[in-house]
Design an enzyme around this catalytic site. Sequence first.
Site, mmCIF file in Angstrom:
data_model
loop_
_atom_site.group_PDB
_atom_site.id
_atom_site.type_symbol
_atom_site.label_atom_id
_atom_site.label_comp_id
_atom_site.label_asym_id
_atom_site.label_seq_id
_atom_site.Cartn_x
_atom_site.Cartn_y
_atom_site.Cartn_z
ATOM 1 C CG HIS A 1 -54.417 55.318 -43.361
ATOM 2 N ND1 HIS A 1 -55.637 54.945 -43.656
ATOM 3 C CD2 HIS A 1 -53.707 56.186 -44.270
ATOM 4 C CE1 HIS A 1 -55.879 55.543 -44.833
ATOM 5 N NE2 HIS A 1 -54.840 56.335 -45.320
ATOM 6 C CD GLN B 1 -52.836 64.336 -52.567
ATOM 7 O OE1 GLN B 1 -52.087 64.939 -51.724
ATOM 8 N NE2 GLN B 1 -52.801 62.972 -52.527
ATOM 9 C CG MET C 1 -56.104 47.148 -45.929
ATOM 10 S SD MET C 1 -55.964 47.380 -44.238
ATOM 11 C CE MET C 1 -56.298 45.709 -43.693
ATOM 12 C CB SER D 1 -59.372 55.763 -48.197
ATOM 13 O OG SER D 1 -58.403 55.799 -47.174
#
Length: 307
Positions: A60, A84, A209, A211
């Site tokens: 991010h 979503q 990467m 979350s």
Amino acid sequence: MSVETLAAEECIDAAAAECEDAGPLLVRTRAEVRAWVAAQRAAGKRVGLVPTMGYLHEGHLSLVDRAHELADVVAMSIFVNPLQFGPTEDLERYPRDLERDLALAAERGTALVFAPSVAEMYPEGEPRVSILPDEEIGGRLDGGSRPGHFRGVLTVVAKLFGIFTPDVAVFGQKDWQQATLIARMAADLDIPVRVEVAPIVREPDGLAMSSRNVYLSPDERRSALALSRALGQVREMYERGERDAAVLRGALWSGISAPGVEPEYAEVVDPRTLGPIGRAGGGTVLAVAARVGKTRLIDNALLPPEA
Ligand code: AMP
């Protein structure tokens, strides 16, 4: 950093340097964003936007860095968008940590963080009008695995474009189908924003990467490496001269068919049509999705230009 100590009110209407130094301004309403954007524009600044669902990592933050190269002032949105997520997906348990996110955003010079409630974004509940990609570009790959997902993504991004009217918005290659659909939406609907796509940021061992990586147990974390490893191996096959997409696809599928990994798709596709191709070339996308335990992971690689 306490959210309450930020000099919110004075800063919304002022594109002042001392406001930027105070760390990101945290705002919760669309009206505050509009006031802030108007002040930036009045000061002649180009606005960059990085939309996220928070629980920030270096991927991010690399988008924030890229936005700084293209805009004068950078804002981020943090919103776990219910529209979503499918009914059986991880909406409730999706990781959240706003305090930590604000500290990380501050380190990278983010001027404003917009973290709205669901009611602020969808005051009348589910929107009656939403944005839908056609089946050909939106129904394959993640669109096939997650029905309704891209409708939710495009609708919230269109709202964010309407709220921020950003000059530039930066998205990650990690979600390349999403980034492609967003660029397509901006082009097809004449939304005046530059859609920029930034490279995938990986852990030192190659794992992209995400979350969602926090869901992985140590064993699952090891199994998850099959995705990036398979992409690397198939890229090498291409570099050694293999062009037959069916052969590359087969190798991709067997590469992710590893212990502890349940493959969902392994595709070799055209970056524009998102459809399957016969022969791979420069810019062809290798895309994989798999479940590792309960966690769904995606990854991809772009093949380099032909020598
Ligand atoms: P998310 O918070 O997962 O919705 O992601 C927000 C933005 O960050 C999207 O544009 C993603 O494609 C991007 N992103 C997520 N992971 C990475 C990564 N590893 N590298 C680069 N961009 C990423």
